[in-house]
Design an enzyme around this catalytic site. Sequence first.
Site, short mmCIF file in Angstrom:
data_model
loop_
_atom_site.label_atom_id
_atom_site.label_comp_id
_atom_site.label_asym_id
_atom_site.label_seq_id
_atom_site.Cartn_x
_atom_site.Cartn_y
_atom_site.Cartn_z
N GLY A 181 45.66 48.14 33.14
CA GLY A 181 45.83 47.54 31.82
C GLY A 181 45.61 46.04 31.80
N SER A 182 44.76 45.53 30.91
CA SER A 182 44.42 44.12 30.97
C SER A 182 43.50 43.73 29.82
CB SER A 182 43.76 43.81 32.30
OG SER A 182 42.82 44.81 32.62
N ARG A 183 42.89 42.54 29.97
CA ARG A 183 42.02 42.03 28.91
C ARG A 183 41.01 41.07 29.53
NH1 ARG A 183 45.00 38.04 24.73
NH2 ARG A 183 43.44 36.41 24.76
#
Length: 216
Positions: free
Chosen positions: A185-187
Amino acid sequence: MFHKEGHKIIFISLVIVVGAVLIIDYFIQLPWLRTSLMLLFVVFLVLILQFFRNPKRNTILNEKQAVSPVDGKVVVIEEVFEKEYFNDKRIQVSVFMSPINVHVTRYPISGNVLYSKYHPGKYLVAWHPKASEENERTTIVVENNSFGKILYRQIAGALAKRIVNYAKVDDKAIQGADAGFIKFGSRVDLFLPLDADVKVTLNQVVKGGESIIAEI
């Protein structure tokens, strides 16, 4: 096909699941409980496998276009002041990845790697406004003659606590090629020249290495 960053975790998970299934089969007598527990461990293994998948992408090389570095959803398109490298205004396009997305990071353009720096930091949720400046992150700048300079930033989220970055200064980046990995999970933020023509819209789902983010 699985990403090399997941090989060790996949092997350990496989050993754990096989061991757990054998133990459950030997010690648990109730059929419904035995089956339920086995299915639970199998589902766990499937989730690990899907997270580290590394599907082949067909990137059409174009020096005047920037492709999405990751799979996910566009959550930010705005003009901002980028203060780590450029110290001027840029167009920021941010792509959020959920845990079920492919987490391979790909080069948005071909060119020379001018800057690559790791920053330790917090683990705010990836969509938090301050995540780009306060979370664990890496910043990479790539330049080519047609598009100019692009900065992209891998940002850890609340679950992602390890960012892998392969880009090193003076490397030759190839558009769409494997540039790293962010776990769980990240950006990714892209900072584009002000004259770039953005081709995506808010909440659009994009595919790393294939979806065109902008062109010059």
